[in-house]
Motif scaffolding. Structure first.
Motif, mmCIF file in Angstrom:
data_model
loop_
_atom_site.group_PDB
_atom_site.id
_atom_site.type_symbol
_atom_site.label_atom_id
_atom_site.label_comp_id
_atom_site.label_asym_id
_atom_site.label_seq_id
_atom_site.Cartn_x
_atom_site.Cartn_y
_atom_site.Cartn_z
ATOM 1 N N GLN A 1 55.633 78.799 54.418
ATOM 2 C CA GLN A 1 56.581 78.209 55.365
ATOM 3 C C GLN A 1 56.860 79.168 56.518
ATOM 4 N N ASN B 1 51.169 73.649 54.909
ATOM 5 C CA ASN B 1 52.568 73.274 54.879
ATOM 6 C C ASN B 1 52.861 72.279 53.760
ATOM 7 N N PRO C 1 56.651 74.713 61.647
ATOM 8 C CA PRO C 1 57.043 73.601 60.771
ATOM 9 C C PRO C 1 56.933 72.244 61.460
ATOM 10 N N ASN C 2 56.706 72.249 62.778
ATOM 11 C CA ASN C 2 56.711 70.982 63.507
ATOM 12 C C ASN C 2 55.333 70.366 63.670
ATOM 13 N N ALA D 1 51.196 78.853 56.390
ATOM 14 C CA ALA D 1 51.954 77.600 56.345
ATOM 15 C C ALA D 1 52.508 77.366 54.943
#
Lengths: 277, 325
Positions: free
Chosen positions: A217, A228, A221-222, A214
């Motif tokens: 990336q 992230n 991404p959701n 994460a």
């Protein structure tokens, strides 16, 4: 019972359990404390923690609430950790059990496959799997499980190799019981404790792998993921370093909790090998 | 010589593994949506189907899977890794350019983790269950739980942004022309933070293993004999215990060579190092599957080579191994 009492007497194990319960609490109450989408706009971007009482942990470069992402991220980390570990342990036990029980050509073949997986850097394989199958949360979880099983297989195989020649197994064998019974009912229950302890290591590695993915990336991404957020904070690292720092602490504490619980289980289940003695 | 024969036999045994990896990866990459030509066309800003057809024929992508796999393996045997359409160079050249940085990073991280893991493990075992042991073991647990990329970022904030002691990234200072010792020192300065970042988790693992194996060896009979001879404790540890206690650690180096290579993917992208790991990341993002396959091949070779060295080292540390065969 004795194992449980031994576990409860160890302060590090209790500390680890407390951390994990806290993370679990965050995961369960995320929807309750932060009912809004954690990835939606919440306020002015890059507010420092404490600067605005509405955002105790501040906001990220896109104006999203860091505390909300932390709570919802706990869900993702735990889910990926548990599911990927379950996949890895199941594959590992199946491979190790068959290889260790039958030996010979089957063993050689399966161990070649295990070696192939171990020779390949697991993060590199993970990158390839994500490149090929996309990076939705489901594929990432399955991919992490697929790259994490080899040590479980080796451990299970080693246990099976020593157990399969023991008298109680031979006694069942001369009774004419089928192999499936021998593997599942006789050998496996005895081989399981070290594997369960090792599952804590697999889980720690699974959480780390997801967060690293994460961070680059390359994960979904959701979904609000701790890794992230660290990756997003990287662009403002020089000034607003708290964006990366806060989720990192969350990952660190979670892994610490998992490791401490694993060690506590190990000491409780194998009192002879208890660490520190 | 016996040692070499043994290691060579292990090396030969790893050939089927290598073949398995290559075939598996090749077939896996066939499942990828889009091929190099698609990526290339996207970079050119699109084009018609006839051009794509032409390009596919040029790169040999119009053949069947089995034929291409056969071709690929044949070419690999001559160390030809194919052509990277993205970089416009042979894959072997691209990889060779990136290999030194990764090897340097791995060697320095491994040395750091091994040396300090050994020292801390020995100290913890000598003071078992007293405060130095508690401190070291706690630190080990915390290091183990620290995500490497996060540690790297925090190290950049502290040492590069606030204290300004060390560079935040890159392999060397490109603003000035350095030669000789100055250039080496410059690279060393750039490698300090990446080395710490990559080595931290291995340091944690090594010190834990070292502590456990020291404790085990210390309880063996030959140690009691050595003590009964009247040797000082330092001499007992240095001459009798250390060599035996190091064996599990040496095994671990081989087992974790792959993990370390995987870790360098992340560390290299944190510190913008021009290494193999970063190349892997870039080729995933750019869908440069030829390069990705080449990296997998070279990584597997690297891991096998490390295991070869570990076997030799192991046999030197433990003479029983070469005597048995």
């Amino acid at each position: 019972m004795r194992a449980l009492r031994a576990y409860l007497r160890s302060p590090p194990a209790l500390f680890g359990s407390a951390i994990l319960f806290a993370v679990l609490f965050m995961a369960v109450t995320a929807q309750w404390f932060y009912p809004n989408d954690p990835l939606g706009l919440a306020g002015r971007p890059l507010q420092w923690p404490g600067a605005n009482p509405r955002f105790p942990l501040g906001t990220d470069p896109s104006g999203r609430d860091i505390a909300a992402q932390l709570f919802h991220g706990a869900r993702v980390s735990l889910l990926i950790g548990v599911v990927a570990t379950a996949i890895a342990v199941l594959i590992g036990i199946a491979m190790g059990a068959v290889a260790g029980f039958y030996g010979g050509g089957v063993d050689t073949g399966l161990m070649r496959v295990t070696e192939a997986f171990q020779t390949l850097p697991n993060f590199l394989l993970l990158l390839v799997l994500v490149a090929v199958f996309g990076s939705s949360i489901e594929t990432v979880t399955i991919a992490i499980g697929l790259v994490s099983w080899p040590p479980v297989a080796r451990l299970t195989r080693a246990e099976f190799l020593t157990l399969r020649t023991r008298e109680f197994v031979q006694a069942c064998r001369v009774q004419g019981l089928p192999d499936a019974h021998l593997i599942l009912r006789e050998v496996l229950p005895n081989a399981l404790p070290p594997v369960i302890v090792y599952a804590s290591v697999v889980m720690a590695v699974a959480i780390l792998l997801e967060s690293a993915l994460a961070f680059l990336q390359l994960s979904d991404p959701n979904v609000p993921s701790w890794g992230n957020l660290i990756g997003l904070g990287r662009n403002v690292l020089r000034t607003e370093w708290y964006v990366s720092a806060i989720p990192g602490v969350a990952i660190l504490l979670t892994i610490l909790g998992v490791s401490l619980v694993g060690q506590g289980l190990n000491d409780a289940l194998n009192p002879r090998l208890a660490s520190g003695r | 010589m016996r040692v070499f024969k043994l290691a060579l036999r292990r090396l030969a045994a790893s050939l089927p593994t290598l073949l398995l990896i290559l075939v598996g990866m090749f077939l896996l990459l066939q499942l990828a949506p889009g091929d190099t030509v698609d990526a290339l066309m996207a970079q050119m800003g699109g084009g018609d189907a006839a051009l794509a057809e032409e390009l596919r024929r040029f790169y040999g992508l119009d053949l069947g899977i089995a034929a291409r796999l056969g071709q690929y393996l044949l070419r690999l045997a001559t160390l030809d890794l194919g052509f990277s359409a993205i970089y416009g160079k042979p894959v072997a050249t691209v990889i060779l350019e990136r290999l030194p940085a990764t090897i340097l990073l791995m060697v320095s991280a491994l040395s750091f983790a091994f040396f300090f893991g050994l020292v801390l493990g020995v100290i913890a075992a000598r003071r078992v269950n007293r405060w130095p042991d508690t401190l070291i073991s706690t630190l080990g647990l915390i290091f183990y739980a620290t995500p490497s990329f996060w540690f790297g970022l925090m190290a950049i904030v502290l040492f590069s942004v606030h204290l300004q002691w060390l560079p935040a990234g890159g392999f060397s200072d490109i603003t000035q022309e350095l030669t000789g010792i100055a250039a080496l020192l410059d690279i060393a300065r750039h490698l300090v933070l990446p080395t710490l970042t990559l080595g931290l988790i291995f340091l944690a693992i090594y010190l834990r293993i070292m502590r456990a194996s020291m404790l085990e060896v210390l309880s063996l009979d030959f140690v009691r004999t050595a003590r009964a001879k009247g040797l000082s404790e330092t001499r007992v540890v240095a001459r009798h215990v250390l060599r035996n206690a190091m064996l599990p650690m040496v095994t671990l180096i081989g087992l974790q060579a792959g993990t370390m290579l995987g870790g360098s993917v992340v560390v290299e992208s944190v510190f913008a190092l021009p290494g193999l790991g970063r190349l892997a990341y870039e080729s995933v993002v750019q869908r440069d599957l030829n390069t990705l396959l080449g990296i997998v091949f070279v990584s597997a070779l690297l891991v096998i080579a490390i295991n070869f060295l570990v076997d030799i080292l192991y046999a030197r540390l433990d003479p029983r191994i070469s005597a048995d065969s």
